[in-house]
Design a protein around this motif. Structure first.
Motif, short mmCIF file in Angstrom:
data_model
loop_
_atom_site.label_atom_id
_atom_site.label_comp_id
_atom_site.label_asym_id
_atom_site.label_seq_id
_atom_site.Cartn_x
_atom_site.Cartn_y
_atom_site.Cartn_z
N LEU A 4 3.89 -22.34 -32.94
CA LEU A 4 2.46 -22.35 -32.71
C LEU A 4 2.20 -22.53 -31.21
O LEU A 4 3.04 -23.10 -30.50
CB LEU A 4 1.81 -23.50 -33.49
CG LEU A 4 2.13 -23.53 -34.99
CD1 LEU A 4 1.56 -24.78 -35.63
CD2 LEU A 4 1.63 -22.27 -35.68
N VAL A 5 1.05 -22.05 -30.74
CA VAL A 5 0.77 -22.06 -29.30
C VAL A 5 -0.25 -23.14 -28.97
O VAL A 5 -1.39 -23.09 -29.42
CB VAL A 5 0.25 -20.68 -28.84
CG1 VAL A 5 -0.04 -20.71 -27.35
CG2 VAL A 5 1.26 -19.60 -29.18
N GLN A 6 0.18 -24.10 -28.16
CA GLN A 6 -0.68 -25.22 -27.79
C GLN A 6 -1.25 -25.05 -26.38
O GLN A 6 -0.65 -24.39 -25.53
CB GLN A 6 0.11 -26.53 -27.81
CG GLN A 6 0.60 -26.94 -29.17
CD GLN A 6 1.38 -28.24 -29.13
OE1 GLN A 6 2.37 -28.39 -29.83
NE2 GLN A 6 0.93 -29.20 -28.32
N THR A 28 0.32 -18.12 -38.97
CA THR A 28 0.30 -18.78 -40.26
C THR A 28 -1.12 -18.72 -40.83
O THR A 28 -2.05 -18.30 -40.15
CB THR A 28 0.80 -20.22 -40.13
OG1 THR A 28 0.96 -20.79 -41.44
CG2 THR A 28 -0.18 -21.08 -39.35
N SER A 29 -1.26 -19.16 -42.09
CA SER A 29 -2.54 -19.06 -42.78
C SER A 29 -3.56 -20.08 -42.27
O SER A 29 -3.20 -21.20 -41.92
CB SER A 29 -2.34 -19.27 -44.28
OG SER A 29 -3.58 -19.34 -44.94
N SER A 30 -4.82 -19.68 -42.25
CA SER A 30 -5.88 -20.57 -41.79
C SER A 30 -6.24 -21.62 -42.84
O SER A 30 -7.09 -22.48 -42.59
CB SER A 30 -7.13 -19.77 -41.42
OG SER A 30 -7.63 -19.10 -42.55
N ASN A 99 2.48 -26.93 -44.25
CA ASN A 99 2.90 -26.07 -45.36
C ASN A 99 4.13 -25.25 -45.01
O ASN A 99 5.02 -25.05 -45.84
CB ASN A 99 1.76 -25.14 -45.76
CG ASN A 99 0.61 -25.89 -46.39
OD1 ASN A 99 -0.29 -26.37 -45.70
ND2 ASN A 99 0.63 -26.02 -47.70
N MET A 100 4.16 -24.77 -43.76
CA MET A 100 5.24 -23.86 -43.38
C MET A 100 6.31 -24.52 -42.52
O MET A 100 7.37 -23.95 -42.32
CB MET A 100 4.65 -22.67 -42.61
CG MET A 100 3.66 -21.84 -43.42
SD MET A 100 4.43 -21.17 -44.92
CE MET A 100 5.64 -20.08 -44.21
N GLY A 101 6.02 -25.70 -41.98
CA GLY A 101 7.00 -26.37 -41.14
C GLY A 101 7.09 -25.79 -39.74
O GLY A 101 8.12 -25.93 -39.07
N TYR A 102 6.02 -25.17 -39.27
CA TYR A 102 6.02 -24.60 -37.91
C TYR A 102 5.49 -25.64 -36.93
O TYR A 102 4.50 -26.32 -37.19
CB TYR A 102 5.13 -23.36 -37.84
CG TYR A 102 5.57 -22.21 -38.70
CD1 TYR A 102 4.64 -21.30 -39.20
CD2 TYR A 102 6.92 -21.99 -39.01
CE1 TYR A 102 5.02 -20.24 -39.98
CE2 TYR A 102 7.31 -20.93 -39.80
CZ TYR A 102 6.36 -20.06 -40.28
OH TYR A 102 6.74 -19.01 -41.07
N TRP A 103 6.14 -25.68 -35.77
CA TRP A 103 5.75 -26.62 -34.70
C TRP A 103 5.17 -25.87 -33.51
O TRP A 103 5.52 -24.72 -33.27
CB TRP A 103 6.96 -27.40 -34.21
CG TRP A 103 7.51 -28.38 -35.18
CD1 TRP A 103 8.54 -28.20 -36.05
CD2 TRP A 103 7.06 -29.73 -35.38
NE1 TRP A 103 8.76 -29.34 -36.79
CE2 TRP A 103 7.88 -30.30 -36.39
CE3 TRP A 103 6.08 -30.52 -34.80
CZ2 TRP A 103 7.72 -31.62 -36.83
CZ3 TRP A 103 5.92 -31.83 -35.24
CH2 TRP A 103 6.73 -32.37 -36.24
#
Length: 113
Positions: A4-6, A28-30, A99-103
């Motif tokens: 994910l982009v911070q 990923t899903s909203s 839900n997806m485990g994305y950081w």
């Protein structure tokens, strides 16, 4: 590796405010539950706030009333508004898709006394 982009963060004096943003569009899903973690060197990563698909929010006690997590479903972004910052809030902050485990890549927040 999906990430994910911070954006946001930085250096602020105690009592000041900062805003963090996490862009999950196209990744990923909203409607996934999203959260913000933080980690100080030598300490475990700590879950600071979460927001569910319905907009229900949770916070750890130490930030309750000072931090606000919000999301924009159309843009698929999640923000963390941090007010009344304290030196003990200093950490690297990460957004996370529960839900997806994305950081996210992590963002330094430093609060000076």
């Amino acid at each position: 590796q999906v990430q994910l982009v911070q954006s946001g963060g930085g250096l602020v004096q105690a009592g000041g405010s900062l805003r963090l943003s996490c862009d999950a569009s196209g990744i990923t899903s909203s409607i996934n539950t999203m959260g913000w973690y933080r980690q100080d060197p030598g300490k475990q990563r700590e879950l600071v706030a979460t927001i569910s698909s319905s907009g229900t929010t949770t916070y750890i006690q130490s930030v309750e009333g000072r931090f606000t997590i919000s999301r924009d479903y159309a843009k698929n972004t999640v923000d963390l508004q941090m007010n009344g910052l304290k030196p003990e809030d200093t950490a690297v902050y990460f957004c996370y898709d529960l839900n997806m485990g994305y950081w996210g890549q992590g963002t330094q927040v430093t609060v000076s006394s």
